[in-house]
Structures are given as structure tokens and as C-alpha cells.
Design a protein around this motif. Structure first.
Motif, PDB file in Angstrom:
ATOM      1  N   VAL A  31       0.956 -14.723  -1.843  1.00  0.00           N
ATOM      2  CA  VAL A  31       1.558 -15.221  -3.074  1.00  0.00           C
ATOM      3  C   VAL A  31       1.704 -16.730  -2.979  1.00  0.00           C
ATOM      4  CG1 VAL A  31       3.884 -14.770  -2.174  1.00  0.00           C
ATOM      5  CG2 VAL A  31       3.535 -15.055  -4.640  1.00  0.00           C
ATOM      6  N   SER A  32       1.367 -17.410  -4.055  1.00  0.00           N
ATOM      7  CA  SER A  32       1.540 -18.864  -4.127  1.00  0.00           C
ATOM      8  C   SER A  32       2.928 -19.152  -4.694  1.00  0.00           C
ATOM      9  CB  SER A  32       0.460 -19.475  -5.026  1.00  0.00           C
ATOM     10  OG  SER A  32      -0.826 -19.209  -4.514  1.00  0.00           O
ATOM     11  N   LEU A  33       3.754 -19.774  -3.893  1.00  0.00           N
ATOM     12  CA  LEU A  33       5.138 -20.036  -4.277  1.00  0.00           C
ATOM     13  C   LEU A  33       5.344 -21.521  -4.546  1.00  0.00           C
ATOM     14  CD1 LEU A  33       6.892 -17.718  -1.667  1.00  0.00           C
ATOM     15  CD2 LEU A  33       6.701 -17.327  -4.128  1.00  0.00           C
ATOM     16  N   PRO A  34       6.308 -21.878  -5.380  1.00  0.00           N
ATOM     17  CA  PRO A  34       6.565 -23.292  -5.707  1.00  0.00           C
ATOM     18  C   PRO A  34       6.870 -24.109  -4.458  1.00  0.00           C
ATOM     19  CG  PRO A  34       7.774 -21.847  -7.191  1.00  0.00           C
ATOM     20  CD  PRO A  34       7.209 -20.970  -6.128  1.00  0.00           C
ATOM     21  N   GLY A  35       6.282 -25.285  -4.379  1.00  0.00           N
ATOM     22  CA  GLY A  35       6.551 -26.197  -3.282  1.00  0.00           C
ATOM     23  C   GLY A  35       5.724 -25.953  -2.051  1.00  0.00           C
ATOM     24  N   LEU A  36       4.929 -24.869  -2.022  1.00  0.00           N
ATOM     25  CA  LEU A  36       4.092 -24.576  -0.859  1.00  0.00           C
ATOM     26  C   LEU A  36       2.644 -24.978  -1.131  1.00  0.00           C
ATOM     27  CD1 LEU A  36       5.375 -21.089   0.353  1.00  0.00           C
ATOM     28  CD2 LEU A  36       6.154 -23.368   1.004  1.00  0.00           C
ATOM     29  N   VAL A  37       2.018 -25.552  -0.121  1.00  0.00           N
ATOM     30  CA  VAL A  37       0.634 -25.981  -0.250  1.00  0.00           C
ATOM     31  C   VAL A  37      -0.300 -24.773  -0.246  1.00  0.00           C
ATOM     32  CG1 VAL A  37      -1.205 -27.291   0.872  1.00  0.00           C
ATOM     33  CG2 VAL A  37       1.133 -28.196   0.813  1.00  0.00           C
ATOM     34  N   ARG A  38       0.019 -23.786   0.580  1.00  0.00           N
ATOM     35  CA  ARG A  38      -0.826 -22.608   0.715  1.00  0.00           C
ATOM     36  C   ARG A  38       0.001 -21.347   0.489  1.00  0.00           C
ATOM     37  NH1 ARG A  38      -1.764 -26.135   4.524  1.00  0.00           N
ATOM     38  NH2 ARG A  38      -3.758 -27.227   4.430  1.00  0.00           N
ATOM     39  N   PRO A  39      -0.644 -20.267   0.074  1.00  0.00           N
ATOM     40  CA  PRO A  39       0.088 -19.017  -0.163  1.00  0.00           C
ATOM     41  C   PRO A  39       0.600 -18.400   1.140  1.00  0.00           C
ATOM     42  CG  PRO A  39      -2.277 -18.670  -0.413  1.00  0.00           C
ATOM     43  CD  PRO A  39      -2.075 -20.152  -0.259  1.00  0.00           C
ATOM     44  N   VAL A  40       1.607 -17.543   0.994  1.00  0.00           N
ATOM     45  CA  VAL A  40       2.171 -16.829   2.144  1.00  0.00           C
ATOM     46  C   VAL A  40       2.038 -15.329   1.878  1.00  0.00           C
ATOM     47  CG1 VAL A  40       3.788 -18.656   2.744  1.00  0.00           C
ATOM     48  CG2 VAL A  40       4.492 -16.890   1.131  1.00  0.00           C
ATOM     49  N   SER A  41       2.072 -14.544   2.954  1.00  0.00           N
ATOM     50  CA  SER A  41       1.892 -13.095   2.822  1.00  0.00           C
ATOM     51  C   SER A  41       3.103 -12.456   2.147  1.00  0.00           C
ATOM     52  CB  SER A  41       1.662 -12.464   4.194  1.00  0.00           C
ATOM     53  OG  SER A  41       2.788 -12.685   5.023  1.00  0.00           O
ATOM     54  N   LEU A  42       2.845 -11.407   1.372  1.00  0.00           N
ATOM     55  CA  LEU A  42       3.909 -10.700   0.644  1.00  0.00           C
ATOM     56  C   LEU A  42       3.528  -9.229   0.512  1.00  0.00           C
ATOM     57  CD1 LEU A  42       6.555 -10.850  -1.067  1.00  0.00           C
ATOM     58  CD2 LEU A  42       5.059 -11.116  -3.060  1.00  0.00           C
ATOM     59  N   PRO A  43       4.309  -8.305   1.098  1.00  0.00           N
ATOM     60  CA  PRO A  43       4.073  -6.873   0.857  1.00  0.00           C
ATOM     61  C   PRO A  43       4.656  -6.479  -0.503  1.00  0.00           C
ATOM     62  CG  PRO A  43       5.897  -7.176   2.386  1.00  0.00           C
ATOM     63  CD  PRO A  43       5.366  -8.544   2.092  1.00  0.00           C
ATOM     64  N   ILE A  44       3.939  -5.624  -1.226  1.00  0.00           N
ATOM     65  CA  ILE A  44       4.382  -5.175  -2.546  1.00  0.00           C
ATOM     66  C   ILE A  44       4.379  -3.647  -2.559  1.00  0.00           C
ATOM     67  CG2 ILE A  44       3.989  -5.264  -5.035  1.00  0.00           C
ATOM     68  CD1 ILE A  44       2.473  -7.855  -4.643  1.00  0.00           C
ATOM     69  N   ASP A  45       5.551  -3.050  -2.728  1.00  0.00           N
ATOM     70  CA  ASP A  45       5.680  -1.600  -2.765  1.00  0.00           C
ATOM     71  C   ASP A  45       5.462  -1.076  -4.180  1.00  0.00           C
ATOM     72  OD1 ASP A  45       6.273  -1.542  -0.091  1.00  0.00           O
ATOM     73  OD2 ASP A  45       8.453  -1.515  -0.380  1.00  0.00           O
ATOM     74  N   ALA A  46       4.899   0.129  -4.265  1.00  0.00           N
ATOM     75  CA  ALA A  46       4.722   0.779  -5.560  1.00  0.00           C
ATOM     76  C   ALA A  46       6.045   1.395  -5.997  1.00  0.00           C
ATOM     77  CB  ALA A  46       3.642   1.845  -5.467  1.00  0.00           C
ATOM     78  N   LEU A  47       6.486   1.060  -7.195  1.00  0.00           N
ATOM     79  CA  LEU A  47       7.754   1.548  -7.728  1.00  0.00           C
ATOM     80  C   LEU A  47       7.525   2.854  -8.476  1.00  0.00           C
ATOM     81  CD1 LEU A  47      10.783   1.075  -8.362  1.00  0.00           C
ATOM     82  CD2 LEU A  47      10.038  -0.160 -10.404  1.00  0.00           C
ATOM     83  N   GLN A  48       8.167   3.921  -8.023  1.00  0.00           N
ATOM     84  CA  GLN A  48       8.011   5.232  -8.648  1.00  0.00           C
ATOM     85  C   GLN A  48       9.227   5.539  -9.518  1.00  0.00           C
ATOM     86  OE1 GLN A  48       5.276   6.989  -8.260  1.00  0.00           O
ATOM     87  NE2 GLN A  48       4.300   5.943  -6.538  1.00  0.00           N
ATOM     88  N   GLN A  49       8.988   6.113 -10.693  1.00  0.00           N
ATOM     89  CA  GLN A  49      10.072   6.516 -11.578  1.00  0.00           C
ATOM     90  C   GLN A  49      10.570   7.896 -11.152  1.00  0.00           C
ATOM     91  OE1 GLN A  49      11.377   4.513 -13.840  1.00  0.00           O
ATOM     92  NE2 GLN A  49       9.863   2.917 -13.365  1.00  0.00           N
ATOM     93  N   GLY A  60      15.477  -8.159   7.878  1.00  0.00           N
ATOM     94  CA  GLY A  60      14.299  -8.997   7.765  1.00  0.00           C
ATOM     95  C   GLY A  60      13.939  -9.244   6.309  1.00  0.00           C
ATOM     96  N   GLN A  61      12.686  -9.673   6.088  1.00  0.00           N
ATOM     97  CA  GLN A  61      12.231  -9.950   4.729  1.00  0.00           C
ATOM     98  C   GLN A  61      11.854  -8.654   4.028  1.00  0.00           C
ATOM     99  OE1 GLN A  61       9.185 -12.998   4.224  1.00  0.00           O
ATOM    100  NE2 GLN A  61       8.313 -11.870   2.491  1.00  0.00           N
ATOM    101  N   GLY A  62      12.443  -8.424   2.845  1.00  0.00           N
ATOM    102  CA  GLY A  62      12.142  -7.231   2.080  1.00  0.00           C
ATOM    103  C   GLY A  62      10.813  -7.349   1.356  1.00  0.00           C
ATOM    104  N   ALA A  63      10.377  -6.242   0.739  1.00  0.00           N
ATOM    105  CA  ALA A  63       9.119  -6.220  -0.002  1.00  0.00           C
ATOM    106  C   ALA A  63       9.399  -6.378  -1.488  1.00  0.00           C
ATOM    107  CB  ALA A  63       8.386  -4.911   0.259  1.00  0.00           C
ATOM    108  N   ALA A  64       8.399  -6.932  -2.188  1.00  0.00           N
ATOM    109  CA  ALA A  64       8.466  -6.966  -3.642  1.00  0.00           C
ATOM    110  C   ALA A  64       8.081  -5.588  -4.169  1.00  0.00           C
ATOM    111  CB  ALA A  64       7.523  -8.037  -4.176  1.00  0.00           C
TER     112      ALA A  64
END
Length: 819
Positions: A93-111, A175-179
Motif C-alpha cells: 500500500v502506498s501511504l502518505p509521506g512514504l516514498v515506497r509502498p509498504v506491505s499490508l495484509p488484507i482479510d476478507a470480511l464475511q457477513q 503487533g500490526q493488525g490487518a486491513a
């Protein structure tokens, strides 16, 4: 006897205050350790339990991946009401203020209606494929707000633009949570997304174990089904392994503190009982039996133990509550944990403190009953080390010392920690056993110099060795604390040095910065040098050559500056003109061995070099001079960096990763991350160890002060006679201060010597089998050891202040009139 007990407690409570303080500190520390461990474990139980609320069964991919066919079979079971396959896409993911993207896990949201879903701290959960919810901590760190658009990139360079519609509440996450995103979005991001588990909710009335069994029957051999409760227990165990280890460490230090408190209590009761010999003799003369005298002493110890232990439990719980409140107030990098009390953390320290007090008073109580009533009316004679019992104790002590020393030597050579621990305990018991001989001898040696300074100093030395058993018992408490602190400091310093040398062999360069298919921009070295924590930047050149149909990347580095970034001096020495440093894989590909010569061809240029092992560097390394002969136009493709050992490694890596904005792809690697992590662990262990063991030293110093205080009461007539013969108040205070200082210095010196031996042998036993070559580095943290000795000396002087003031206030004439 009840009336006598109460009057005795009122009359002698002042003499028992120090023993009470020792119990309060020892029990309080135990209560603190148990309460902190209980609170942390309970916090993890609640945090993990909340993530699996409503889950009756869980499928875990133990040795095989979960496929769509497996998901379909589980869903088709009649017992299943809801099912959530936990799939995750790993993107950048490309985040504000960062030159390069960083890794981000994304979980599938189930209803779902029964199985819990992630909660939001603000905004909503995503409902469209172009929506996403970020972890709140990540969003706060990079100033991402609701409604902001972000660009996601997959490993195969596909990109998507998504809108942040919510922030996930990750306050209690580890630790860091997932999106999170919709299942359709996750499927789009990563069509072959990995399913890390299946959450299952059973229909009403379904037994969780029966559900898990039914699910297991549909699974292949590599998958395992748990009940919801069993899976939570499994996850809690994974997280609490470290906490259980930490709890064991805390518990060990609590036991040490309680043991030191026992020594202080025993010494206190011994002196108090000796001073009350006449009182107990009179009780025997008026009809009290040995059993009644023995029971009265134990009853007195029980009252003191219960009251002081209760105060200690309250004190420990209060400290736990304060520490947890501070952890919630300040960001210490751990999830917030609330105070949780259980019966074990309250009653176990209370029970142990009371039992320890009673056990410490048993020997003095028995001694009180062994003196006949009429004989007890005569002055008590100090026990001699040369008695039959004393000689037997010395013989046993020397045997324990020899046996423990042999076990320590065996542990150091065979690298067996358990044997080392046993040898350390046995040898230390031997030191304690010969303390009646060893401590007075050391005090005489140490006191030879101050004894020449005048009469008070000579009297102080004589007083310190007058009762060898009491002196040995007094210094034993302080000796334990100083030995353990010295052992901890020496051990951690030696392990750290061994680790550093091992890291220098595996990761001789802190950071390597590389580009692919592009050149480094002009001034890149200056940009890297400007990063806080970077101390040296050395450019490297690369050229690709072919040999036997295979391509090899050859790295060239300046021989003159290589030593500033390569931590391994042996590699720096090998980096000579005409030599190539290669790894095992390169030797295997070339089908050659170390010492062989190989000719490298690049275009029309050739270079013959001798192969030497250079582990931890690039696969094929030359001096920049040799590389210039082979490929004069080889470009600068990267840099080798050295960092400040005191810098925050993770922060340095983040800043280096986001440096050089004109470079599209920047690869940052090296041993700094691992080195920095272990350095932080060592620092925390050292701080925790010193802090925890400091409690036992504090208790021991209470014992020194208590012994001096009781000694002042015991020598009231003697001090008064010295005053009457011309000794001034200042000289009397100096005499007691020198006496206390001698005991503290002997305990400190002996403890530091033992700490060096135990620290070195422990390091050899622990690390000898862990390093590649079996070598262990020994370190002497001179600064810390000197500080320990200085603190012990100052504390010994402070321990003498109140007893000295009390002794100086007594009028000579009045004291000579007392019995």
C-alpha cells in the motif's frame, strides 16, 4: 503464655521492624510477579477470546492447505449454521509521506450473525470492492483519514485504488493488525488467496465436540479440527509461552527475594532470642516448659509473618496496578492490560511469607529451649566455629564447593545448562557453609589497612569478626544479591559479545542498499549518510559475467574502506588483490573448493583470482581495483552501510527504505534488524534482571542494618564503657560505619568474584553449543561491576547511620547502669 506473647510483641516490636520490612519486600515482590503474570494471561485470554466469539469449531491447516473443495464439504454439513473461511491477500500500500509502498495484509470480511466480525473505532466496514478499512494504529501512524484514497499493488504489479471507509479498532491487537475488505475484493486482489483457517458456528443445540468430530471426518489428513474453546486455548498457549517464561523468571527472582528475606528473619530472631535469654530463663524458672517457650517464639513469628505478609501482598498488588496503569497511559508497545486478581496471586504469597517466617524462626526457637533455666541466667557465650558442629559444617562446605566446581567445569565443556545450574547451586551452598571461616578471614584481610588508622577502626574489625556465625549470616543475604546481579551482568555481557561475534560472521554488513535495472542517483551516498544512525557508506560496483553457461554477479568494493562497514576483521584481511571472497553456493556451482584458482572473463578482459570463503557478503566479491581491471565501466549499483550500535535499528531501516526517492525499486537487507532486535532484548533483560535482583539486595541491606541495630542494643554496656574511656560520639559512629562497610565490601567482592565464575561458566554452557564454531566470548562489564561494588559500599554505610545515631545518643553513665 498468651499474655506473655502479647507483651513480648509490644516490647520487642522495634527490634522486629527490619524483619517485617524484609518480609514485606519479599512477599510484595512475589505478589507483584504473580499479579502481573495473572493480569497479562487474563488479558490475552480476553483478547483472543473476543476474536473467536461465536466460534464452535475451527479448522486449522496443519500440514496441508485448505482448498475450495474442503470449504464446500464443511459448509454442506447439516450441523453447520455459519462458516467463515479466513482468507487473506498480501499487498503493498502506498501511504502518505512514504516514498515506497509498504506491505499490508488484507482479510476478507464475511457477513455473519453468530460469528464475531472486526469492530470499527470510526467509520464503517467496507461493503463495495473499492472500499477498505485500515487498522487504527497504522492509519494514525501515517495520518490516513476516512474518505482518503490509497493505491494497492500486488506482487505481479497490478494496482487498484481503494477508499478508506473505516478504521479497525486494534487497541488490544498484538503487533500490526490487518486491513479488511469484502470477499470479492480480496478475491480480486489475490485470486489464489491463502485460507488460514475456517471459523464454524453450529446450529442451536449442537455440541461443539460433536461438531468438531463431524468436521474432522470430512477433512484430509493434513487438516485438523478443534472445538472453539480448544482453539482459543491453543492460540493462548502460543501467545503466553513468552509470558509463562517471563512468569517463571519473575517467580525465580521472587523465590530468591523470599530466601534472602528468610536469612534476614533467621538472623534477626537469632539475635533477638539471644538478647532475651534472661527473660526466657525467668519464664522457665516460674514454670514454663520447653514446649511453651518454643511455641511462644513460633507464635510470635507467626503473628509477625501474617501481618507483614498481608502488608506485602497489598504492597505488591498496588505496584502491579500502578505499572499496568502506566502501561495504559504511555505507549509501551503492548496491548492495554487491566488488573486481574485471582486466589493464587493473593493467598500464595501470603502463605509462603508466613511459612517462611515460621521456618526461619524454628532454629532460634529450638536454641532458646536448649539452655537450662539456671545456666541461662549467665551471660551467653558466642558460638565458636571450631566446635564439632562447626568443623563438620566446614568439611561439608568444602565438599560441596569441590563437587559444585566439578559440575560447573563439566557444564562448561559439555555445554549442559542443567548441569551448570546444579553445579552453581551446590557450589554456592558450599560457599555459604564455609562462610564462618571465609568471611571473617576476608574481613581481617580487608580491615588490615583501616585498622592502622586508629582505635575505632581496630575495634570495628574486632567486632566484625567476634561472632563468625552472625557475621557470615549477615553477609550471606547481601552476598546472594550481589552474586546474582554480577552473574546477570557478566552473563548478559558475555552472551551479547558472543552473539555480536556470531552476527559478525553471519551478517558482517549492517545494511546493504541495492537497485535493480537502474543506476544509483548522483549524491546517493550523501543522502544515506544524512540518515540519523548511519555512520559509514561505502559504494559497491557490480558486473555480470558468464561461466559454464551460468551468470554470476561479481561485486567490487574498495579495499581501503571495506573495513569501515565489514564487522568481521577476518574477512577484511582476506579481501586482497587477486582474491575472490565467495559463499558455499558459489563454490558448489563452480564445482571448486577453497584455495582453487578461477579465471573470470568479461568481454575482452580476464582476471585470475584465488577463491576464499567470505560468508555473509555477496556471492562473489573482489576488490574494486580487480573489478576495474575486469570491467572498467562497472556502475555503482548499491552501498554497504554501517550503523551506530546505539541507534534504533528498526527506525534506521525504515528511513533507509524510504530514502533515495528517485529510485523506483530499492532493496534493503542485512543483519541490522536481527542485531537490533537481540540488542533490545539484551538491554531489557539486563534492566529487568538488575531491577528484580535489586530487591533482594535491598532486603539484604535491611538485614545488615538490622544486625547492626541489634548489635548496638547488645553492646550497650560495651559502647558505654568505650565512651567512658574517651571514645567520642563521632568515633563511635565511625566504628559502626567501618564495621558495616567491611561486611558490605566483603559481600560485594566475594559476590562479584562468584558472579564472574558463574557468568562465564553459564555462558559457556548456554552458548557453546549454539555458535557455528563452538567458540564463546567472555566479557567483563567493568563499569557495572565497579558500580555494584560502589553501591554496596554506600548502602553499607547508609545501613549504619540509624544504629550509629542510636548508639551515640546513649549516655555512658546510664548505659553502664543497665543490665
Amino acid at each position: 503464655m498468651r499474655r506473655s506473647l502479647l507483651s513480648s510483641l509490644r516490647a520487642h516490636m522495634g527490634r522486629l521492624v527490619a524483619a517485617c520490612l524484609a518480609i514485606v519486600l519479599g512477599v510484595g515482590f512475589g505478589a507483584l510477579a504473580l499479579t502481573a503474570h495473572s493480569s497479562a494471561s487474563h488479558g490475552i485470554d480476553e483478547t483472543i477470546g473476543a476474536q473467536y466469539k461465536g466460534v464452535d469449531a475451527y479448522v486449522y491447516p496443519d500440514r496441508e492447505s485448505i482448498t475450495a473443495a474442503v470449504v464446500a464439504k464443511v459448509k454442506a454439513l447439516p450441523q453447520v449454521a455459519e462458516m467463515v473461511p479466513m482468507s487473506t491477500a498480501y499487498l503493498e500500500v502506498s501511504l502518505p509521506g512514504l516514498v515506497r509502498p509498504v506491505s499490508l495484509p488484507i482479510d476478507a470480511l464475511q457477513q455473519t450473525t453468530q460469528i464475531t466480525s472486526p469492530g470499527t473505532s470510526s467509520g464503517k466496514l467496507p461493503s463495495a470492492t473499492d472500499e477498505i478499512a485500515l487498522p487504527n494504529k497504522l492509519a494514525a501512524k501515517h495520518n490516513v483519514t476516512l474518505g482518503q484514497s490509497l493505491r494497492l499493488t500486488s506482487y505481479d504489479k497490478k494496482t487498484w485504488t481503494v477508499k478508506v471507509v473505516g478504521l479497525i479498532d486494534d487497541q488490544s491487537a498484538f503487533g500490526q493488525g490487518a486491513a479488511v475488505a469484502t470477499p470479492a475484493a480480496v478475491k480480486t486482489f489475490e485470486p489464489e488467496g491463502y485460507i488460514q483457517g475456517i471459523k464454524i458456528a453450529g446450529k442451536p443445540g449442537t455440541d461443539p465436540q460433536a461438531l468438531a468430530d463431524a468436521v474432522q471426518a470430512q477433512l484430509p489428513a493434513g487438516l485438523q479440527a478443534f472445538t472453539g474453546a480448544a482453539w482459543i486455548e491453543h492460540e493462548v498457549k502460543n501467545y503466553t509461552n513468552g509470558i509463562d517464561v517471563l512468569g517463571g523468571v519473575f517467580g525465580m527472582f521472587a523465590v530468591i527475594a523470599l530466601f534472602v528475606a528468610c536469612l534476614v528473619i533467621s538472623n534477626t530472631f537469632t539475635i533477638v532470642i539471644a538478647q532475651r535469654t534472661r527473660e526466657m530463663a525467668l519464664l522457665r524458672c516460674v514454670g514454663a516448659s520447653k514446649r511453651q517457650v518454643f511455641s511462644s517464639v513460633l507464635a510470635e513469628a507467626t503473628v509477625v509473618g501474617v501481618v507483614a505478609s498481608a502488608i506485602g501482598v497489598v504492597f505488591g498488588i498496588a505496584l502491579s496496578a500502578l505499572a499496568l496503569a502506566l502501561s495504559r497511559e504511555f505507549d509501551w508497545g503492548i496491548p492495554p492490560v487491566s488488573l486481574h486478581l485471582d486466589l493464587l496471586s493473593i493467598f500464595l504469597p501470603l502463605l509462603l511469607g508466613t511459612i517462611a517466617t515460621i521456618a526461619a524462626a524454628v532454629v532460634p526457637a529450638r536454641r532458646a529451649t536448649k539452655v537450662a533455666p539456671l545456666a541461662a541466667l549467665r551471660p551467653d557465650v558466642a558460638p565458636a566455629a571450631a566446635s564439632k558442629r562447626g568443623v563438620f559444617r566446614l568439611v561439608v562446605g568444602f565438599l560441596l564447593l569441590a563437587g559444585g566446581g566439578a559440575l560447573l567445569a563439566l557444564a562448561a565443556t559439555k555445554h549442559q545448562v542443567i548441569i551448570g545450574v546444579g553445579g552453581g547451586v551446590i557450589s554456592f551452598l558450599g560457599v555459604l557453609a564455609i562462610g564462618t571461616l571465609l568471611v571473617p578471614a576476608l574481613i581481617r584481610v580487608l580491615g588490615a589497612l583501616p585498622a592502622r588508622a586508629g582505635v575505632p577502626s581496630r575495634i570495628a574489625v574486632a567486632n566484625a569478626v567476634r561472632n563468625p556465625k552472625r557475621t557470615a549470616a549477615t553477609t550471606a543475604a547481601l552476598l546472594i544479591g550481589v552474586t546474582l546481579i554480577s552473574l546477570t551482568c557478566v552473563g548478559i555481557a558475555s552472551v551479547r559479545k558472543t552473539f555480536d561475534v556470531s552476527m559478525d560472521g553471519q551478517y558482517p554488513v549492517d545494511l546493504t542498499v541495492m537497485t535493480y535495472n537502474e543506476k544509483m542517483p548522483a549524491g546517493a551516498d550523501e543522502q544515506l549518510k544524512a540518515i540519523k544512525g548511519i555512520t559509514q557508506v561505502v559504494p559497491i560496483h557490480k558486473v555480470v559475467v558468464k561461466s559454464k553457461g551460468e551468470e554470476y554477479s561479481v561485486t567490487g568494493i574498495d579495499q581501503a574502506t571495506a573495513g569501515s562497514v565489514i564487522h568481521n576483521p577476518e574477512l577484511v584481511g582476506k579481501l586482497q588483490s587477486g582474491t575472490a571472497l565467495v559463499d558455499y553456493n558459489t563454490l558448489d556451482r563452480l564445482q571448486l573448493k577453497e584455495g582453487s584458482k578461477v579465471t573470470i572473463v568479461s568481454g575482452k578482459n580476464t582476471l585470475t583470482v584465488t577463491l576464499q570463503l567470505g560468508l555473509g557478503l555477496d556471492p562473489f566479491n573482489l576488490t574494486s581495483t580487480d573489478l576495474a581491471q575486469l570491467a572498467p565501466a562497472a556502475p555503482i549499483t548499491g552501498y554497504w552501510l554501517a550503523s551506530d550500535p546505539k541507534a534504533d535499528g528498526s527506525k534506521v531501516i525504515d528511513e533507509v527504505s524510504q530514502s533515495l526517492p528517485s529510485v523506483k525499486e530499492l532493496d534493503v537487507s542485512g543483519g541490522l534488524a536481527k542485531r537490533s532486535t537481540y540488542t533490545q532484548i539484551f538491554d531489557v533483560l539486563l534492566a529487568v534482571g538488575i531491577g528484580l535482583l535489586g530487591v533482594s539486595v535491598l532486603i539484604a541491606l535491611v538485614g545488615v542494618g538490622n544486625t547492626l541495630s541489634l548489635s548496638v542494643l547488645e553492646r550497650t554496656r560495651e559502647n558505654a564503657l568505650l565512651r567512658a574511656m574517651g571514645l567520642t560520639r563521632r568515633q563511635l559512629r565511625s566504628m559502626l560505619a567501618i564495621e558495616s562497610l567491611l561486611m558490605a565490601l566483603v559481600a560485594a567482592g566475594l559476590g562479584i568474584a562468584l558472579g564472574l565464575i558463574y557468568g562465564w561458566t553459564g555462558t559457556s554452557a548456554l552458548m557453546g553449543g549454539q555458535t557455528i564454531d563452538g567458540k564463546v566470548e567472555y566479557a567483563v562489564p567493568v563499569g557495572l561491576l565497579v558500580a555494584i561494588a560502589a553501591i554496596a559500599a554506600v548502602a553499607g554505610l547508609l545501613a549504619s547511620v540509624l544504629p550509629a545515631r542510636r548508639a551515640a545518643k546513649v549516655a555512658p553513665a546510664g548505659a553502664l547502669a543497665t543490665e
